[in-house]
Design a protein around this motif. Sequence first.
Motif, short mmCIF file in Angstrom:
data_model
loop_
_atom_site.label_atom_id
_atom_site.label_comp_id
_atom_site.label_asym_id
_atom_site.label_seq_id
_atom_site.Cartn_x
_atom_site.Cartn_y
_atom_site.Cartn_z
N ASP A 68 3.94 24.60 60.97
CA ASP A 68 5.00 25.17 60.27
C ASP A 68 4.29 26.82 60.12
N ILE A 69 5.31 27.32 60.46
CA ILE A 69 5.13 29.09 60.32
C ILE A 69 6.09 29.56 59.15
N PHE A 70 5.57 30.42 58.32
CA PHE A 70 6.05 30.95 57.20
C PHE A 70 6.00 32.57 57.38
N VAL A 71 7.08 33.32 57.23
CA VAL A 71 6.78 34.85 57.26
C VAL A 71 7.61 35.45 56.23
N GLU A 72 6.88 35.99 55.30
CA GLU A 72 7.40 36.51 54.12
C GLU A 72 7.48 38.06 54.13
N VAL A 73 8.81 38.51 54.14
CA VAL A 73 8.80 39.99 53.91
C VAL A 73 8.71 40.54 52.52
N LEU A 74 7.72 41.22 52.47
CA LEU A 74 7.33 41.92 50.95
C LEU A 74 8.22 43.27 50.92
N GLN A 75 8.26 43.86 52.01
CA GLN A 75 8.97 45.29 52.11
C GLN A 75 9.50 45.67 53.35
N ALA A 76 10.76 45.84 53.26
CA ALA A 76 11.47 45.89 54.56
C ALA A 76 11.92 47.33 54.80
N ASP A 77 11.72 47.64 55.95
CA ASP A 77 12.07 48.94 56.74
C ASP A 77 12.49 49.03 58.15
N ALA A 78 13.17 48.11 58.42
CA ALA A 78 13.91 47.94 59.79
C ALA A 78 12.96 47.34 60.67
N GLY A 79 13.15 46.42 61.63
CA GLY A 79 12.26 45.78 62.47
C GLY A 79 11.47 44.78 61.83
N THR A 80 11.78 44.29 60.90
CA THR A 80 10.98 43.33 60.06
C THR A 80 11.11 41.81 60.97
N ARG A 81 11.96 41.68 62.09
CA ARG A 81 11.61 40.50 62.86
C ARG A 81 10.69 40.73 63.60
N THR A 82 10.50 41.90 64.30
CA THR A 82 9.53 42.15 65.20
C THR A 82 8.23 41.94 64.65
N ALA A 83 8.09 42.52 63.28
CA ALA A 83 6.76 42.36 62.43
C ALA A 83 6.38 41.13 62.09
N GLY A 84 7.60 40.40 61.90
CA GLY A 84 7.20 39.01 61.39
C GLY A 84 6.69 38.30 62.65
N ILE A 85 7.16 38.36 64.07
CA ILE A 85 6.84 37.84 65.10
C ILE A 85 5.37 38.24 65.12
N ASN A 86 5.02 39.42 65.34
CA ASN A 86 3.64 40.04 65.46
C ASN A 86 2.57 39.33 64.64
N ALA A 87 2.85 39.16 63.31
CA ALA A 87 2.35 38.64 62.25
C ALA A 87 2.19 37.36 62.58
N ALA A 88 3.09 36.31 62.82
CA ALA A 88 2.93 35.01 63.07
C ALA A 88 2.23 34.76 64.31
N SER A 89 2.18 35.31 65.59
CA SER A 89 1.42 35.12 66.66
C SER A 89 -0.19 35.44 66.34
N VAL A 90 -0.51 36.34 65.52
CA VAL A 90 -2.00 36.30 65.12
C VAL A 90 -2.26 35.32 64.02
N ALA A 91 -1.47 34.84 63.19
CA ALA A 91 -1.81 33.68 62.20
C ALA A 91 -1.74 32.47 63.22
N LEU A 92 -1.11 32.47 64.16
CA LEU A 92 -1.36 31.14 64.99
C LEU A 92 -2.57 30.96 65.56
N ALA A 93 -2.96 32.14 66.14
CA ALA A 93 -4.39 32.32 66.59
C ALA A 93 -5.42 31.83 65.73
N ASP A 94 -5.52 32.44 64.47
CA ASP A 94 -6.17 32.27 63.41
C ASP A 94 -6.30 30.72 62.87
N ALA A 95 -5.16 30.28 63.02
CA ALA A 95 -5.18 28.78 62.78
C ALA A 95 -5.54 27.73 63.81
#
Lengths: 274, 239
Positions: free
Chosen positions: A120-147
């Motif tokens: 399960d991957i959860f991405v929570e946008v706390l502040q948005a300023d265009a390009g949140t899906r790209t930011a979410g994917i970048n964060a998710a792939s780092v979090a996957l490695a961390d797991a």
Amino acid sequence: MDKPEKFIIDGIRLDGRKPDELRPMKIEVGVLNRADGSCYLEFGKNKVLAAVYGPREVHPRHMQKPTTAVVRFKYNMASFSVEERKRPGPDRRSIEVSKVSREAVEPMIFTEYFPKSAIDIFVEVLQADAGTRTAGINAASVALADASIPMRGLVSSCAVGKVDGELVLDLMKDEDNYGEADVPVAMTPDGEITLLQMDGNLTKEELKKAVEMATEGCKQIYKLQRDALIERYKKDLEEHKEEVELVEIIAESEETSIESTIDNTDESGGLNDE
Amino acid sequence: MNKRQIIIPGDVLSEDVSIAGDGTYVRDGKVYASLYGILSEHNKIRVVPLSGKYIPVRGDVIIGIVKEVTFSNWIVDIGSPYDGLLHISEYPRRINSENMSKHLKVGETILTQVKELDPMMKVELTMRDRRLKPIRSGRIFELSPSKIPRLIGHGGSMISLIKKETNCSIIAGENGRVWIDGGDCNIDFAIDAITKIEQESHIPGLTDRLSDFFEGAKTQENESDKEYEKESILDEILE
């Protein structure tokens, strides 16, 4: 903010960037205690938090697949993440973003290692300023490695857009709102594309150029993701540099059988067989 | 210095396919890393992860908690995405199906072993071994399964050091659960030592630092003894 008359003045964009320049990115790894892997990422004015849980049991049961893990991606925007309060909960947009983001990271995961389980991957946008899906994917792939989930590589993602008839890398909010096109791209370190969307219109040549620009952007982001992951343990390793020679080799200790520890138990006493 | 190099999934580790070990995959004649962890080059090239869930392997000795009793099986939580199944015939003694919950109740902790594992991840457990038994005393401490090899140490050096210093009996289950037991031993002290290993397992020279840790604890103990003596002398004077 109203639509500005010009987005690019003398080759400089509204926020002072060059057309092929990314917004500054900050990545922190392992920020959540209870998640198996996590990442906090700032991308310009975007702030996103990604958490990864799993592999774990699948609920509801009928979703489980007999030979592979199911990957579930939930993208959610906090109600306070945008200027006008957003109604909380999933909506059409966030369901779509969840789907495409899942498809962007899933091909990189060795799902066949964990049959009948869920990641399960959860991405929570706390502040948005265009390009949140790209930011979410970048964060998710780092979090996957961390797991410590086995992956073929990290996915990096950034967008290319068109303002004033010119292609620019990584749109910020005003460029996104009033621009002519927005093309988010996600790719592997080898340049294989896992996400490609287009909002607005580009000609065939422009799209080709856009993907080239995104490739360059993703390369820079990949470097930042890599550095963030290395940074997490590097400090510890450097503090103890001089001790390295004393180290017993990991591999040997790994091969140690657990048997030896159990056989010693009876000698140390205090345990009686039932 | 390469010994403790941090590796990210997708890193190219080698061009020699024959040495690909755990935490790697092969594509187009090259060995890539599949995990985030520390590089280990010893016969085979491997990536040792720093965290991760326990995935059962045949023959693993693990610590489980009974979570359900069915007609002929105990369903056991083994700290993994997959449940363990302990069949009635795998209990140390022959028992009747009606009496199953008398022998092992829900919530009970057992030392058990993975007997069989199929590709569908059905995990069959066994307790038919002299060393395997229900755990009814002592304490269970949980740490990340990836740290267990570090806790055991090279040839069991680390775990025997802790056993010697704390006088506890310690059994490390491959699934990250550690059973600490003993008559008048200092269980809290042992847990402190294990916590230290968990936090610092990726830093070189762990065994030496742990020896220092025990040395430090000893001197502290002596000092507190002295203070205690002082106090008792004071008590005597006051009396």
